[in-house]
Every structure is written in structure tokens, then in C-alpha cells.
Design a protein around this motif. Structure first.
Motif, PDB file in Angstrom:
ATOM      1  N   ARG A  97       0.873  -1.185   0.227  1.00 35.57           N
ATOM      2  CA  ARG A  97      -0.127  -0.280   0.252  1.00 35.57           C
ATOM      3  C   ARG A  97       0.895   1.058   0.111  1.00 35.57           C
ATOM      4  O   ARG A  97       1.352   1.447   0.799  1.00 35.57           O
ATOM      5  CB  ARG A  97      -0.865  -0.190   1.254  1.00 35.57           C
ATOM      6  CG  ARG A  97      -1.923   0.985   1.228  1.00 35.57           C
ATOM      7  CD  ARG A  97      -2.925   1.022   2.611  1.00 35.57           C
ATOM      8  NE  ARG A  97      -3.938   1.594   2.624  1.00 35.57           N
ATOM      9  CZ  ARG A  97      -5.395   1.686   2.097  1.00 35.57           C
ATOM     10  NH1 ARG A  97      -5.407   0.763   1.538  1.00 35.57           N
ATOM     11  NH2 ARG A  97      -5.978   2.743   1.856  1.00 35.57           N
ATOM     12  N   THR A  98       0.513   2.228  -1.089  1.00 32.20           N
ATOM     13  CA  THR A  98       1.280   3.232  -1.065  1.00 32.20           C
ATOM     14  C   THR A  98       0.567   4.280   0.062  1.00 32.20           C
ATOM     15  O   THR A  98      -0.669   4.367  -0.314  1.00 32.20           O
ATOM     16  CB  THR A  98       1.738   3.773  -2.130  1.00 32.20           C
ATOM     17  OG1 THR A  98       0.155   4.121  -3.360  1.00 32.20           O
ATOM     18  CG2 THR A  98       2.445   2.628  -2.665  1.00 32.20           C
ATOM     19  N   LYS A  99       1.219   5.548   0.621  1.00 32.00           N
ATOM     20  CA  LYS A  99       0.707   6.336   1.335  1.00 32.00           C
ATOM     21  C   LYS A  99       0.564   7.780   0.198  1.00 32.00           C
ATOM     22  O   LYS A  99       0.985   8.178  -0.780  1.00 32.00           O
ATOM     23  CB  LYS A  99       1.852   6.918   1.969  1.00 32.00           C
ATOM     24  CG  LYS A  99       1.381   8.131   3.247  1.00 32.00           C
ATOM     25  CD  LYS A  99       2.663   8.692   3.942  1.00 32.00           C
ATOM     26  CE  LYS A  99       2.167  10.191   4.215  1.00 32.00           C
ATOM     27  NZ  LYS A  99       3.175  10.641   4.144  1.00 32.00           N
ATOM     28  N   THR A 100      -0.467   8.277   0.477  1.00 29.04           N
ATOM     29  CA  THR A 100      -1.528   9.353  -0.325  1.00 29.04           C
ATOM     30  C   THR A 100      -0.947  10.434   0.591  1.00 29.04           C
ATOM     31  O   THR A 100      -1.365  10.390   1.902  1.00 29.04           O
ATOM     32  CB  THR A 100      -2.715   8.893  -0.644  1.00 29.04           C
ATOM     33  OG1 THR A 100      -3.408   7.698  -1.340  1.00 29.04           O
ATOM     34  CG2 THR A 100      -4.113   9.834  -1.012  1.00 29.04           C
ATOM     35  N   HIS A 101      -1.023  11.557  -0.101  1.00 27.93           N
ATOM     36  CA  HIS A 101      -0.345  12.872   0.016  1.00 27.93           C
ATOM     37  C   HIS A 101      -1.446  13.711   0.073  1.00 27.93           C
ATOM     38  O   HIS A 101      -1.911  13.881  -1.311  1.00 27.93           O
ATOM     39  CB  HIS A 101       0.744  13.130  -0.504  1.00 27.93           C
ATOM     40  CG  HIS A 101       2.317  12.737  -0.067  1.00 27.93           C
ATOM     41  ND1 HIS A 101       3.097  12.692   0.964  1.00 27.93           N
ATOM     42  CD2 HIS A 101       2.902  11.287  -1.030  1.00 27.93           C
ATOM     43  CE1 HIS A 101       3.780  12.158   0.684  1.00 27.93           C
ATOM     44  NE2 HIS A 101       3.467  11.058  -0.384  1.00 27.93           N
ATOM     45  N   ILE A 102      -2.264  14.035   0.655  1.00 30.06           N
ATOM     46  CA  ILE A 102      -3.844  14.361   0.849  1.00 30.06           C
ATOM     47  C   ILE A 102      -3.481  16.431   0.918  1.00 30.06           C
ATOM     48  O   ILE A 102      -2.222  16.459   1.474  1.00 30.06           O
ATOM     49  CB  ILE A 102      -4.478  14.198   2.132  1.00 30.06           C
ATOM     50  CG1 ILE A 102      -4.537  12.994   2.590  1.00 30.06           C
ATOM     51  CG2 ILE A 102      -5.543  15.254   2.019  1.00 30.06           C
ATOM     52  CD1 ILE A 102      -5.446  12.437   1.592  1.00 30.06           C
TER      53      ILE A 102
END
Length: 159
Positions: A2-7
Motif C-alpha cells: 500500500r502506498t501513502k496518499t499525500h492529501i
């Protein structure tokens, strides 16, 4: 994985020239699998080699499909010198495959097409923006930076 989403809005972190290499193939005749499959399989071998040794200069790549016939790899390189060095290095996977691919293309009678384009983009001549995205493209190659409120594309392009 899972990749981190940058909000929020972000941009690529790099300042300086950017080297973008596009390489693709087009299957002109699906039934001629023996002609296009070796060409198709060569790229993953090279990408694996480049991913294992970051000192070779490949920073990131993105695989794209334009249609069931057309496949493109967008590559971001540390420098044009490293791209050209890899292409010419006799110990690289590219070197023997380039000879093989040229033979396949000569003998394929139009069954498969191959192309590439190289762009060296000077600092101030590119801009990136990502909204609610994980690291992707140039941002995955160079890192993510916050995008200040009120900063527009024309500001990042320095025009």
C-alpha cells in the motif's frame, strides 16, 4: 504494498534539469507472437537490472498502455550522461538485447514497432502538481514537496 496518499496539493521536490526517456512498442500483428514477444519481454529485464542498482541512474519508471497494441515506459533519469552510459555499457542487459531487438525488427517484416524519445528539460521549464496522490511520476523520482497556497503553474514554470 500500500502506498501513502499525500492529501492536498503537492509537487515534485527536485530543482534542476529533468531527463525523461520514453520507450515504447506497438504490436502490429497480434498473431505473430514469436516476433513481438521477445521485444516485449526485454524491457522488464532491463528495468529489473536498473532498479537493483540505483547508481546506474534510473530514478523511476511508469508503465503505460495506450491500447491493447501499444505499450510505453516513461523513465526519469538522474542525468543524460547516465542514460547514455547505460545504453552503451557492454555489461548491461541493454547491450546484448539491443542487438537482438534490432535483428528481430529487421526480420519482423512490420510485425512489431519500436520507438524511443529522450527529453532533457531545463530547470524552470517543467512543472508538476499532484492532488491527493501517492508519489507518482516525477514526484516518485525526486520526492514530494508541499505546494504553497497561491503558487500557480506560471510561478513553478518561472515564466
Amino acid at each position: 504494498m500500500r502506498t501513502k496518499t499525500h492529501i492536498g496539493r503537492t509537487t515534485a521536490g527536485e530543482q534542476g534539469d529533468v531527463v525523461v526517456f520514453l520507450i515504447g512498442m506497438r504490436i502490429n500483428r497480434f498473431w505473430a507472437v514469436h516476433r513481438w514477444l521477445p521485444v516485449f519481454l526485454a524491457m522488464p529485464m532491463m528495468l529489473k537490472e536498473l532498479s537493483r542498482d540505483r547508481s546506474l541512474g534510473l530514478l523511476n519508471h511508469v508503465l503505460l498502455s495506450g491500447s491493447p497494441r501499444t505499450y510505453v515506459v516513461v523513465q526519469y533519469w538522474e542525468s543524460k550522461e547516465k542514460l547514455l552510459a547505460y545504453a552503451a555499457a557492454p555489461e548491461s542487459k541493454h547491450h546484448p538485447w539491443w542487438g537482438r531487438i534490432n535483428r528481430y525488427l529487421r526480420n519482423s517484416k512490420g510485425h512489431v514497432g519500436l520507438w524511443h524519445e529522450t527529453y532533457v528539460v531545463p530547470e524552470g521549464s517543467y512543472e508538476t502538481i499532484y492532488g491527493d496522490m501517492p508519489e507518482y511520476g516525477l514526484a516518485k523520482a525526486y520526492g514530494v514537496a508541499s505546494l504553497a497556497e497561491g503558487v500557480h503553474a506560471k510561478d513553478r514554470l518561472k515564466i
